[in-house]
Enzyme design. Structure first.
Site, PDB file in Angstrom:
ATOM      1  NE  ARG A  16     -12.434  46.258 -57.249  1.00 24.59           N
ATOM      2  CZ  ARG A  16     -12.270  45.060 -57.803  1.00 24.59           C
ATOM      3  NH1 ARG A  16     -11.062  44.538 -57.958  1.00 24.59           N
ATOM      4  NH2 ARG A  16     -13.325  44.376 -58.240  1.00 24.59           N
ATOM      5  CG  ASP A  17     -11.835  45.117 -61.865  1.00 28.15           C
ATOM      6  OD1 ASP A  17     -10.627  44.911 -62.037  1.00 28.15           O
ATOM      7  OD2 ASP A  17     -12.694  44.250 -62.073  1.00 28.15           O
ATOM      8  CG  HIS A 210     -12.702  40.578 -66.360  1.00 31.49           C
ATOM      9  ND1 HIS A 210     -11.480  41.141 -66.093  1.00 31.49           N
ATOM     10  CD2 HIS A 210     -13.451  40.775 -65.245  1.00 31.49           C
ATOM     11  CE1 HIS A 210     -11.476  41.639 -64.859  1.00 31.49           C
ATOM     12  NE2 HIS A 210     -12.669  41.428 -64.326  1.00 31.49           N
ATOM     13  CB  CYS A 241      -7.658  39.708 -61.752  1.00 31.97           C
ATOM     14  SG  CYS A 241      -7.106  38.914 -60.217  1.00 31.97           S
ATOM     15  CG  ASN A 250     -14.002  44.843 -65.386  1.00 30.64           C
ATOM     16  OD1 ASN A 250     -12.791  44.860 -65.218  1.00 30.64           O
ATOM     17  ND2 ASN A 250     -14.825  44.582 -64.404  1.00 30.64           N
TER      18      ASN A 250
END
Length: 315
Positions: A16-17, A210, A241, A250
Protein backbone atom coordinates in the site's frame (compact mmCIF):
# COMPACT_ATOMS: atom_id res chain seq x y z
CA UNK A 1 18.59 0.00 32.44
CA UNK A 2 15.37 -0.01 30.42
CA UNK A 3 13.94 -3.47 29.80
CA UNK A 4 13.29 -3.99 26.11
CA UNK A 5 10.61 -6.40 24.87
CA UNK A 6 11.64 -9.92 23.88
CA UNK A 7 9.54 -9.82 20.72
CA UNK A 8 7.65 -7.37 18.51
CA UNK A 9 5.13 -7.52 15.68
CA UNK A 10 5.95 -5.91 12.35
CA UNK A 11 3.22 -5.13 9.82
CA UNK A 12 4.41 -4.91 6.22
CA UNK A 13 2.97 -1.90 4.35
CA UNK A 14 4.85 -1.86 1.05
CA UNK A 15 1.91 -3.14 -1.04
CA UNK A 16 0.00 0.00 0.00
CA UNK A 17 2.36 2.70 1.23
CA UNK A 18 5.27 1.61 -0.96
CA UNK A 19 3.47 1.10 -4.25
CA UNK A 20 1.36 4.26 -3.96
CA UNK A 21 4.55 6.33 -4.18
CA UNK A 22 5.64 4.85 -7.52
CA UNK A 23 5.10 6.82 -10.71
CA UNK A 24 5.17 3.64 -12.77
CA UNK A 25 2.08 1.46 -12.74
CA UNK A 26 2.83 -1.85 -11.07
CA UNK A 27 1.08 -4.65 -13.01
CA UNK A 28 -1.57 -6.41 -10.95
CA UNK A 29 0.09 -9.81 -11.45
CA UNK A 30 3.35 -8.36 -10.12
CA UNK A 31 1.57 -7.03 -7.03
CA UNK A 32 -0.08 -10.38 -6.39
CA UNK A 33 3.20 -12.27 -6.75
CA UNK A 34 4.92 -9.85 -4.37
CA UNK A 35 2.19 -10.10 -1.73
CA UNK A 36 2.19 -13.89 -2.02
CA UNK A 37 5.93 -13.75 -1.36
CA UNK A 38 5.40 -11.60 1.71
CA UNK A 39 2.93 -14.18 3.02
CA UNK A 40 5.80 -16.67 3.25
CA UNK A 41 8.07 -14.37 5.27
CA UNK A 42 6.32 -14.72 8.61
CA UNK A 43 4.37 -11.47 8.85
CA UNK A 44 1.33 -11.58 11.07
CA UNK A 45 -0.20 -8.55 9.34
CA UNK A 46 0.14 -7.03 5.86
CA UNK A 47 -1.37 -3.75 4.70
CA UNK A 48 -2.37 -4.84 1.23
CA UNK A 49 -3.93 -1.72 -0.28
CA UNK A 50 -6.11 1.35 0.19
CA UNK A 51 -9.71 1.71 -0.96
CA UNK A 52 -9.40 5.30 -2.10
CA UNK A 53 -10.92 6.77 -5.25
CA UNK A 54 -8.91 5.72 -8.32
CA UNK A 55 -8.47 9.35 -9.32
CA UNK A 56 -6.78 10.08 -5.99
CA UNK A 57 -4.25 7.23 -6.21
CA UNK A 58 -4.47 5.45 -9.60
CA UNK A 59 -1.84 2.92 -8.52
CA UNK A 60 -4.34 1.31 -6.13
CA UNK A 61 -7.36 1.16 -8.43
CA UNK A 62 -6.97 -2.63 -8.53
CA UNK A 63 -7.46 -3.03 -4.76
CA UNK A 64 -10.50 -5.31 -5.10
CA UNK A 65 -8.86 -7.58 -7.66
CA UNK A 66 -5.63 -7.88 -5.69
CA UNK A 67 -7.43 -8.95 -2.52
CA UNK A 68 -9.53 -11.50 -4.35
CA UNK A 69 -6.59 -13.09 -6.18
CA UNK A 70 -3.81 -13.35 -3.59
CA UNK A 71 -3.09 -16.67 -1.87
CA UNK A 72 -4.44 -16.05 1.61
CA UNK A 73 -2.98 -17.65 4.71
CA UNK A 74 -5.07 -18.08 7.85
CA UNK A 75 -2.30 -16.84 10.12
CA UNK A 76 -1.79 -13.55 8.21
CA UNK A 77 -4.22 -10.70 8.84
CA UNK A 78 -4.90 -8.51 5.81
CA UNK A 79 -5.31 -4.79 6.40
CA UNK A 80 -6.47 -1.94 4.17
CA UNK A 81 -6.70 1.83 4.51
CA UNK A 82 -10.19 3.29 4.07
CA UNK A 83 -11.07 6.99 3.72
CA UNK A 84 -14.86 6.79 3.91
CA UNK A 85 -17.94 4.55 4.07
CA UNK A 86 -17.72 3.62 0.40
CA UNK A 87 -14.14 2.51 0.90
CA UNK A 88 -15.21 0.45 3.90
CA UNK A 89 -17.92 -1.28 1.87
CA UNK A 90 -15.32 -2.23 -0.74
CA UNK A 91 -13.02 -3.52 1.99
CA UNK A 92 -15.81 -5.62 3.50
CA UNK A 93 -16.65 -7.08 0.09
CA UNK A 94 -12.97 -7.93 -0.38
CA UNK A 95 -12.85 -9.83 2.93
CA UNK A 96 -10.16 -7.84 4.68
CA UNK A 97 -9.54 -8.63 8.32
CA UNK A 98 -8.86 -5.08 9.44
CA UNK A 99 -9.24 -1.51 8.20
CA UNK A 100 -7.30 1.54 9.24
CA UNK A 101 -9.02 4.93 9.22
CA UNK A 102 -7.27 7.90 7.63
CA UNK A 103 -6.67 10.89 9.89
CA UNK A 104 -4.16 13.71 10.15
CA UNK A 105 -3.05 15.44 13.32
CA UNK A 106 -2.98 18.86 11.63
CA UNK A 107 -5.79 20.62 9.79
CA UNK A 108 -3.42 21.59 6.97
CA UNK A 109 -2.39 18.01 6.18
CA UNK A 110 -5.97 16.83 6.65
CA UNK A 111 -7.24 19.35 4.11
CA UNK A 112 -4.58 18.19 1.67
CA UNK A 113 -5.17 14.50 2.32
CA UNK A 114 -8.90 14.29 3.03
CA UNK A 115 -10.28 17.66 1.91
CA UNK A 116 -11.58 18.45 5.39
CA UNK A 117 -10.17 19.49 8.76
CA UNK A 118 -9.18 16.90 11.35
CA UNK A 119 -12.24 16.97 13.56
CA UNK A 120 -14.53 17.23 10.53
CA UNK A 121 -12.91 14.04 9.25
CA UNK A 122 -13.42 12.34 12.60
CA UNK A 123 -17.10 13.24 12.54
CA UNK A 124 -17.44 10.94 9.52
CA UNK A 125 -16.08 7.96 11.46
CA UNK A 126 -19.27 7.25 13.39
CA UNK A 127 -21.02 5.71 10.40
CA UNK A 128 -17.95 3.63 9.52
CA UNK A 129 -17.64 2.22 13.02
CA UNK A 130 -21.36 1.41 13.13
CA UNK A 131 -21.16 -0.41 9.79
CA UNK A 132 -18.01 -2.33 10.73
CA UNK A 133 -19.69 -3.62 13.90
CA UNK A 134 -22.16 -5.45 11.67
CA UNK A 135 -19.25 -7.46 10.25
CA UNK A 136 -16.13 -9.26 11.47
CA UNK A 137 -13.87 -6.46 10.20
CA UNK A 138 -11.78 -4.82 12.93
CA UNK A 139 -11.27 -1.06 12.90
CA UNK A 140 -8.06 0.72 13.85
CA UNK A 141 -7.24 4.40 13.84
CA UNK A 142 -4.28 6.46 12.78
CA UNK A 143 -2.72 9.84 13.42
CA UNK A 144 -0.63 10.99 10.46
CA UNK A 145 2.03 13.72 10.84
CA UNK A 146 1.93 12.84 14.54
CA UNK A 147 5.49 14.01 15.14
CA UNK A 148 5.49 17.09 12.96
CA UNK A 149 3.57 18.57 10.04
CA UNK A 150 5.38 19.94 6.96
CA UNK A 151 2.84 22.79 6.86
CA UNK A 152 2.34 23.61 10.55
CA UNK A 153 5.47 22.27 12.23
CA UNK A 154 5.23 20.97 15.80
CA UNK A 155 1.99 19.22 16.78
CA UNK A 156 0.99 20.04 20.38
CA UNK A 157 0.48 16.91 22.45
CA UNK A 158 -2.88 18.36 23.50
CA UNK A 159 -3.96 17.84 19.91
CA UNK A 160 -3.16 14.13 20.15
CA UNK A 161 -5.01 13.86 23.44
CA UNK A 162 -8.12 15.43 21.87
CA UNK A 163 -7.96 13.04 18.92
CA UNK A 164 -7.51 10.03 21.21
CA UNK A 165 -10.48 11.16 23.26
CA UNK A 166 -12.66 11.01 20.15
CA UNK A 167 -11.20 7.62 19.20
CA UNK A 168 -12.00 6.40 22.71
CA UNK A 169 -15.61 7.56 22.33
CA UNK A 170 -15.80 5.61 19.08
CA UNK A 171 -14.46 2.50 20.78
CA UNK A 172 -11.28 2.51 18.66
CA UNK A 173 -8.26 1.71 20.82
CA UNK A 174 -5.74 0.47 18.25
CA UNK A 175 -3.94 3.62 17.07
CA UNK A 176 -1.03 4.04 14.65
CA UNK A 177 1.21 7.07 15.23
CA UNK A 178 2.76 8.00 11.90
CA UNK A 179 5.89 10.07 11.33
CA UNK A 180 4.65 10.88 7.84
CA UNK A 181 7.29 13.49 7.00
CA UNK A 182 10.17 12.08 9.02
CA UNK A 183 10.14 14.95 11.51
CA UNK A 184 10.40 12.84 14.67
CA UNK A 185 13.37 12.42 16.98
CA UNK A 186 13.82 10.02 19.92
CA UNK A 187 13.12 12.67 22.56
CA UNK A 188 9.90 13.72 20.85
CA UNK A 189 8.82 10.10 20.34
CA UNK A 190 9.43 9.34 24.02
CA UNK A 191 7.52 12.43 25.19
CA UNK A 192 4.45 11.94 23.01
CA UNK A 193 4.13 8.20 23.58
CA UNK A 194 4.64 8.52 27.34
CA UNK A 195 1.93 11.19 27.53
CA UNK A 196 -0.56 9.23 25.44
CA UNK A 197 0.02 5.92 27.20
CA UNK A 198 -0.39 7.62 30.56
CA UNK A 199 -3.70 9.17 29.48
CA UNK A 200 -4.97 6.11 27.60
CA UNK A 201 -3.36 3.00 29.13
CA UNK A 202 -5.98 0.77 27.50
CA UNK A 203 -4.92 1.84 23.99
CA UNK A 204 -2.51 -0.14 21.82
CA UNK A 205 -0.23 2.35 20.09
CA UNK A 206 1.93 1.38 17.14
CA UNK A 207 4.59 3.30 15.20
CA UNK A 208 4.62 3.96 11.47
CA UNK A 209 8.03 5.51 10.85
CA UNK A 210 9.44 7.19 7.75
CA UNK A 211 13.20 7.48 7.31
CA UNK A 212 13.20 10.84 5.55
CA UNK A 213 16.05 12.21 7.65
CA UNK A 214 17.69 8.96 8.74
CA UNK A 215 16.12 8.95 12.21
CA UNK A 216 13.67 6.07 11.89
CA UNK A 217 15.60 3.27 13.63
CA UNK A 218 16.58 5.56 16.51
CA UNK A 219 12.92 6.52 16.82
CA UNK A 220 11.94 2.85 16.81
CA UNK A 221 14.29 2.18 19.71
CA UNK A 222 12.81 5.16 21.57
CA UNK A 223 9.39 3.63 21.00
CA UNK A 224 10.58 0.27 22.30
CA UNK A 225 11.75 1.93 25.50
CA UNK A 226 8.22 3.34 25.94
CA UNK A 227 6.60 -0.06 25.53
CA UNK A 228 5.75 -0.02 21.82
CA UNK A 229 5.77 -3.54 20.38
CA UNK A 230 3.93 -2.98 17.08
CA UNK A 231 5.60 -1.35 14.08
CA UNK A 232 4.89 -0.69 10.40
CA UNK A 233 7.67 -0.90 7.83
CA UNK A 234 8.15 -1.33 4.11
CA UNK A 235 10.35 -3.69 2.11
CA UNK A 236 13.43 -1.92 0.67
CA UNK A 237 12.30 1.35 2.27
CA UNK A 238 9.63 2.02 -0.35
CA UNK A 239 6.93 4.53 0.51
CA UNK A 240 5.96 8.14 0.98
CA UNK A 241 2.88 10.28 1.35
CA UNK A 242 1.67 11.94 -1.88
CA UNK A 243 0.12 14.73 0.22
CA UNK A 244 3.22 15.74 2.20
CA UNK A 245 6.25 17.49 0.66
CA UNK A 246 9.48 15.45 0.69
CA UNK A 247 7.82 12.56 2.53
CA UNK A 248 10.22 9.85 1.41
CA UNK A 249 10.06 6.17 2.22
CA UNK A 250 9.26 4.17 5.32
CA UNK A 251 11.92 2.52 7.41
CA UNK A 252 13.04 -0.53 5.42
CA UNK A 253 11.65 -3.74 6.85
CA UNK A 254 15.00 -5.46 6.31
CA UNK A 255 16.75 -2.78 8.37
CA UNK A 256 14.18 -2.91 11.15
CA UNK A 257 14.11 -6.72 11.37
CA UNK A 258 17.90 -6.98 11.20
CA UNK A 259 18.47 -4.30 13.82
CA UNK A 260 15.93 -5.70 16.25
CA UNK A 261 17.16 -9.27 15.85
CA UNK A 262 20.74 -8.10 16.46
CA UNK A 263 19.46 -6.57 19.72
CA UNK A 264 17.99 -9.91 20.72
CA UNK A 265 14.39 -8.93 19.96
CA UNK A 266 12.47 -11.55 18.00
CA UNK A 267 10.31 -10.55 15.02
CA UNK A 268 9.27 -13.92 13.60
CA UNK A 269 10.32 -12.73 10.13
CA UNK A 270 12.48 -14.81 7.78
CA UNK A 271 15.12 -12.16 7.09
CA UNK A 272 16.88 -13.97 4.23
CA UNK A 273 13.61 -14.51 2.38
CA UNK A 274 12.69 -10.88 3.00
CA UNK A 275 16.05 -9.62 1.70
CA UNK A 276 15.56 -11.66 -1.48
CA UNK A 277 12.16 -10.04 -2.05
CA UNK A 278 13.67 -6.62 -1.41
CA UNK A 279 16.42 -7.29 -3.94
CA UNK A 280 13.87 -8.12 -6.64
CA UNK A 281 11.88 -5.00 -5.86
CA UNK A 282 14.99 -2.81 -5.78
CA UNK A 283 16.08 -4.05 -9.20
CA UNK A 284 12.65 -3.33 -10.67
CA UNK A 285 12.31 0.14 -9.11
CA UNK A 286 15.85 1.26 -8.11
CA UNK A 287 14.91 4.92 -7.68
CA UNK A 288 12.72 4.05 -4.68
CA UNK A 289 15.03 1.62 -2.88
CA UNK A 290 16.51 2.85 0.40
CA UNK A 291 17.71 -0.03 2.55
CA UNK A 292 21.01 -0.28 4.40
CA UNK A 293 20.82 -4.07 4.45
CA UNK A 294 20.34 -4.19 0.69
CA UNK A 295 23.50 -2.08 0.33
CA UNK A 296 25.76 -3.57 3.01
CA UNK A 297 24.29 -6.96 3.88
CA UNK A 298 23.79 -8.42 7.35
CA UNK A 299 26.35 -8.08 10.13
CA UNK A 300 26.65 -11.87 10.06
CA UNK A 301 27.67 -11.81 6.37
CA UNK A 302 31.39 -12.11 7.04
CA UNK A 303 34.03 -11.70 4.33
CA UNK A 304 37.08 -13.73 3.48
CA UNK A 305 40.11 -12.57 5.42
CA UNK A 306 42.76 -10.73 3.35
CA UNK A 307 45.56 -12.33 5.47
CA UNK A 308 46.78 -14.66 2.71
CA UNK A 309 46.90 -11.84 0.20
CA UNK A 310 48.98 -9.72 2.58
CA UNK A 311 51.53 -12.53 3.00
CA UNK A 312 51.92 -12.89 -0.75
CA UNK A 313 52.52 -9.18 -1.14
CA UNK A 314 55.08 -9.16 1.66
CA UNK A 315 56.93 -12.10 0.09
Amino acid sequence: MVNLPKEVTIAEVCPRDGFQSLKETVPVDEKISFINGLMECGFKQIEVTSFVHPKAIPQLKDADEVLHRINRKNNVKLRALVPNLHGLERAIASNVDKVKLMLSASDSHSLSNANRKTMEAMAQFDSLVKRAKETTVKVSGSISVAFGCPYEGEIPVERHLAICKKYDELGIHDISLADTSGMANPVKVKRIIATLRDAYPHFNFSLHLHNTRGMAFANAVAGLKEGIVDFDSSVAGFGGCPYAPNASGNIATEDLVHGLEEMGIQTGIDLDRLIALGQELSKAYPQQADSFIQKAGKISDLHKSPTNQIKLVNE
